[in-house]
Motif scaffolding. Structure first.
Motif, PDB file in Angstrom:
ATOM      1  N   GLY A  48       0.824  -1.205   0.000  1.00 27.75           N
ATOM      2  CA  GLY A  48       0.000   0.000   0.000  1.00 27.75           C
ATOM      3  C   GLY A  48       0.861   1.259   0.000  1.00 27.75           C
ATOM      4  N   LEU A 107       2.376   1.972  -3.295  1.00 26.84           N
ATOM      5  CA  LEU A 107       1.357   2.451  -4.219  1.00 26.84           C
ATOM      6  C   LEU A 107       0.963   3.890  -3.924  1.00 26.84           C
ATOM      7  N   VAL A 108       0.929   4.245  -2.637  1.00 26.85           N
ATOM      8  CA  VAL A 108       0.374   5.563  -2.301  1.00 26.85           C
ATOM      9  C   VAL A 108       1.388   6.687  -2.523  1.00 26.85           C
ATOM     10  N   GLN A 139       0.998   8.500  -5.763  1.00 24.40           N
ATOM     11  CA  GLN A 139      -0.310   9.144  -5.746  1.00 24.40           C
ATOM     12  C   GLN A 139      -0.291  10.370  -4.845  1.00 24.40           C
ATOM     13  N   THR A 197      -4.123   8.981   6.820  1.00 28.09           N
ATOM     14  CA  THR A 197      -4.339   7.535   6.779  1.00 28.09           C
ATOM     15  C   THR A 197      -4.309   6.941   8.187  1.00 28.09           C
ATOM     16  N   SER A 207     -10.143   5.901  -0.185  1.00 30.94           N
ATOM     17  CA  SER A 207      -9.638   5.770  -1.554  1.00 30.94           C
ATOM     18  C   SER A 207     -10.153   4.475  -2.164  1.00 30.94           C
ATOM     19  N   ASN A 251      -9.228   2.939  -5.035  1.00 37.11           N
ATOM     20  CA  ASN A 251      -8.264   1.982  -5.578  1.00 37.11           C
ATOM     21  C   ASN A 251      -7.404   1.356  -4.484  1.00 37.11           C
ATOM     22  N   ARG A 252      -7.047   2.153  -3.464  1.00 34.72           N
ATOM     23  CA  ARG A 252      -6.201   1.564  -2.429  1.00 34.72           C
ATOM     24  C   ARG A 252      -6.988   0.614  -1.535  1.00 34.72           C
ATOM     25  N   ASN A 305      -6.114  -3.263  -1.022  1.00 35.84           N
ATOM     26  CA  ASN A 305      -5.931  -3.685   0.355  1.00 35.84           C
ATOM     27  C   ASN A 305      -6.738  -4.949   0.641  1.00 35.84           C
ATOM     28  N   SER A 309       0.767   0.786   6.537  1.00 35.07           N
ATOM     29  CA  SER A 309       1.039   1.534   5.308  1.00 35.07           C
ATOM     30  C   SER A 309       1.515   2.939   5.640  1.00 35.07           C
TER      31      SER A 309
END
Lengths: 553, 278
Positions: free
Chosen positions: A40, A43-44, A47, A70, A326, A328-329, A333, A347
């Motif tokens: 995660g 990926l973040v 973004q 988060t 989010s 997509n996350r 997940n 994350s």
């Protein structure tokens, strides 16, 4: 009668929602969740940086948001929803604060902090008013219209990074195109375009093949391309924008500014803050609803609403901007097996760790690559398949199209209002529908009403009444869910009129509330309406009345 | 020979006199004005950028970290935050934009700022609309209040050290350096707790204006050693400038490409040194 704002049961529920619920500690599998958290985080990070760019902030603010927002959202929530920086929210923040100051300037950053605080406060208010569940009223077509519109906006917002042309941060796509057409030729940076286009082509080309990692591969290709260009042409010549070294600090405490002028600024921001609060919560709620439709986990909508509100409220104290759940996350997940908030907490910890350890190397990320990654994300939010499916239902497609077109031509704020209104139309039509079943009772008639009897459905109600003209009637409210004062008054007037014609009107109220409304209207107009509490009684009343009236009248 | 010497003598006296007269008259005291901005409860977009620009100039490494590669700050060269005559003052907004045939564009003060980031700060070239660049431009505008457009403001740049008739000599410069400069700037030019580095990976690169001997000699003659300015002779200033010129420092980003990458990797592995206090 004493009025209490909240019953003690409600107070307890609020309190439970507001406290971190650590019941998941018993369910967690730390090793697995740590791995998921790491994925995660990887990926973040890109973004976060590009959403900070959308919001007009220096990149490190995106990282702070990916860490602290988060973290708080996971601590206060109790689900696998991953909160943090979010496209639509970031874009709305950028659109709003630019009215007050230039992108990234000190006043701008103050503005973002104030706006985030306001968003948090408004969301807390929505939570207190138990507003979370109302977001279910956003119709799927409107939600699709919003996400498609946001995707479309993202695509155009990347133009500045990809072409290297300044001054493209005008709000609408046609303005951007006009600027590019008129002055683009000698401003477009060919090196930046090469790198950006290469990144996009790689990402889009590999989307099928590497559904999980195509963005990272695309980024790698872009970085490689930029480095090879820089091996021949130095950056001072190519003028390709680089991310630069991030002045990252572990505890970036900040306070929203205070004072008279800032207060005025805050007042001016309230409409936008409300829109952002709504779209932010709406996304979290839509995600939560999606999870609840799935099997396995049950998400408490109100608790998640509080988690979102609280994390946005705390954001400005940690140099972060407001965020939301989010799509997509969260999807990723859950896909790779998270089942507690621990993965989100991990994350945020990994983002912190990676920023500290690798922060120096972020400096060589070219902006065209970041813009290209954002483009790929934007493209992925546009789902032609779902749009095609919607196109089969005319009304839903109209909702979708109207939402999308408004967003494209008038901005996200206006688009949201349109989406909400269009989503409400079916409800309004449904709510005002009133049906009537006529049952003969001797010479008279019982009108068995189905639906809501209130100001908006009175017209329909009068029609039904006129169809039972010239005979005694019973109005049966057993199946009426909502009944208001204006309906009570109408019934009273009708009773008066009919009495003068010599016909009886009896109301069979179902709830004590209906009865109270009718009686108080009765007392107000000094009438003597007969209100009984069951159909049986009403029938008896009707028959005895008939028996006592002069038969040869 | 004698005539030449006399001419130099007269010229240098003229320059010095002109400098002494102009220097104190040059400043309307705007630095206090800038600092007083910090006490106001609210600043509009322009003034908040002015204040931010001032902070960027005096605390560049921390606040503009995105684009800075070395351990310098703008005010190490643009002394007194760009308000001292003869020390590259920044009240020069009236001199921009100027036409440059190099790229056929009209170049604003923004380009100069970005160049100082790329060369003097040995960092990255920021984009034109980077908030940092815009804020420093606002600060420069603020300082330039009352200057005549198109006319060089008094004390611009550094004084020109007149030609002494002798080539600048790095060896002699090394002597001067050890005697007069190393107390503060360190034996290896890597700076100390009270002075910035003069060479090495943490100093300006070979593309910087300070790397040009005439500029750095003028700067050193007029402003160094701190507390004992103008105590060097012109020749000494030129020699020490030449000495600085031959030291190892980051390469010019326009010339060395892979070398630059290597330097940056080296730097990111070497332990970060303490920031010098202001």
């Amino acid at each position: 009668m004493t009025f209490r704002l909240l019953t003690s049961v409600q107070q307890n529920a609020l309190f439970r929602e507001a406290c971190p619920n650590l019941s998941w500690l018993r369910r967690m599998r730390p090793r697995q969740e740590a791995f998921i958290g790491f994925v995660g985080a990887v990926l973040v990070i890109p973004q976060a940086v590009s959403f900070a760019y959308l919001a007009g902030l220096p990149p490190e603010y995106g990282l702070y948001c990916a860490i602290y927002v988060t973290l708080f959202a996971c601590l206060f929530g109790n689900s696998t929803i991953v909160g943090g920086p979010n496209t639509a929210v970031a874009m709305l923040i950028g659109e709003e604060v630019i009215r007050f100051a230039g992108r990234g300037s000190p006043l701008y950053i103050d503005g973002v902090l104030i706006l985030s605080l306001l968003v948090g406060l408004i969301q807390l208010m929505i939570w207190l008013l138990r507003g979370g569940r109302y977001f279910q009223y956003f119709s799927p077509a409107a939600v699709l219209g919003i996400t498609t519109g946001v995707g479309f906006q993202i695509l155009f917002s990347t133009l500045e990074g990809i072409t290297g042309v300044d001054g493209l941060n005008v709000p609408f796509f046609f303005q951007k195109i006009a600027i590019l057409m008129m002055s683009g030729e000698d401003l477009i940076n060919p090196y930046a375009v090469t790198v950006g286009v290469l990144t996009i082509v790689t990402g889009v080309g590999l989307r099928r093949l590497l559904p999980r990692t195509h963005i990272l591969v695309a980024a790698a290709v872009g970085i490689l391309a930029a480095s090879s260009i820089h091996a021949f042409q130095p950056q001072v010549i190519t003028e390709m924008e680089m991310l630069g070294r991030l002045p990252f600090s572990l505890f970036p405490f900040s306070t929203p500014p205070w004072g008279n002028d800032y207060f005025h600024m805050a007042l001016e921001m309230i409409p936008a803050a409300t829109a952002i609060a709504v779209i932010g919560l709406a996304q979290t709620m839509v995600i939560a609803k999606g999870i609840n439709l799935d099997h396995g986990e049950r998400v408490n909508l109100d608790k998640e609403a509080f988690a979102q509100a609280a994390s946005n409220f705390l954001a400005p104290f940690f140099s972060s901007f407001a965020g939301s759940g989010s799509f997509n996350r969260t999807a990723l997940n859950r896909q790779i097996g998270a089942n507690t908030p621990l993965s989100g907490i991990f994350s945020s910890g990994f983002v912190l760790l990676l920023s500290v350890v690798c922060g120096a190397y972020f400096a060589y990320l070219p902006m065209p690559v970041m813009a290209g990654m954002l483009f790929i994300v934007g493209l992925a939010t546009i789902k032609p398949m779902e749009i095609r499916r919607l196109a089969q239902v005319r009304q839903e497609f109209a909702t979708f199209a109207a939402t999308f077109v408004t967003i494209a031509f008038m901005g996200l704020n206006t688009g949201l209002v349109v989406a909400l209104l269009l989503s409400l139309i079916p409800f309004i039509l449904g709510a005002t529908r009133l049906e009537c079943k006529r049952v003969r009772v001797g010479p008279g008639m019982a009108l068995e009403l189905h639906g809501n009897l209130f100001f908006a459905s009175l017209d329909q109600f009068s029609t039904y009444l006129s169809q039972a003209e010239g005979m005694p009637v019973i109005i049966d409210l057993r199946h009426v869910a909502y009944f208001d004062n204006s309906a009570a008054e109408l019934i009273l007037r009708e009773e008066h009129r009919r009495r003068q014609q010599g016909f009886l009107l009896v109301v069979s109220a179902h709830t004590s509330e209906q009865e109270a409304l009718l009686l108080s209207a009765n007392a107000g107009q000094a009438g003597d309406l007969a209100v009984v509490s069951s159909l049986q009684e009403a029938k008896v009343l009707l028959k005895t009345a008939l028996a006592t009236t002069d038969p040869d009248r | 020979m004698k005539v030449k010497l006399a001419r130099h003598l007269i010229l240098s006296i003229m320059f010095s006199v002109a400098f002494w007269i102009l220097a104190p008259a040059a400043w309307p005291g705007s630095l206090e004005e800038v600092e007083s901005l910090a006490k106001r409860p609210f600043l509009d977009d322009y003034l908040s950028n002015v204040l931010f620009g001032y902070r960027l100039v005096t605390d560049t490494t921390k606040l503009a970290a995105r684009y800075v590669g070395n351990r310098l700050r703008c005010s190490n060269c643009h002394l007194d935050a760009g308000t001292r005559a003869g020390a590259l003052p920044l009240h020069v907004a009236g001199m921009y934009p100027k036409w440059r045939d190099k790229n056929g564009r009209s170049n604003g003060v923004g380009l100069r700022i970005r160049e100082c980031f790329a060369y003097s700060m040995d960092g990255l070239m920021p984009p034109e609309n980077a908030p940092e660049v815009l804020a420093i431009s606002a600060y420069i505008n603020f300082l330039s209040k009352g200057q005549v457009i198109g006319e060089a403001p008094p004390g611009r740049g550094v004084p020109i050290v007149p030609d002494t008739g002798f080539e600048p000599n790095p060896a002699n410069g090394g002597e001067v350096y050890r005697e007069r400069c190393s107390v503060c700037h360190g034996d290896h030019g890597d700076g100390s707790s009270n002075a910035p580095p003069l060479w090495g990976l943490n100093s300006y690169n070979k593309g910087a204006g300070m790397h040009r001997i005439p500029t750095s000699a003028g700067f050193i003659w007029a402003n160094m050693p701190v507390g004992n300015e103008k105590s060097l002779s012109h020749q000494q200033a030129l020699d020490v400038a030449a000495f600085l010129h031959v030291q190892l420092r980051p390469s010019d980003p326009r010339e060395s490409r892979l070398g630059k990458l290597f330097e940056k990797l080296m730097r990111s592995f070497s332990p970060q040194q303490e920031q010098i206090p202001q």
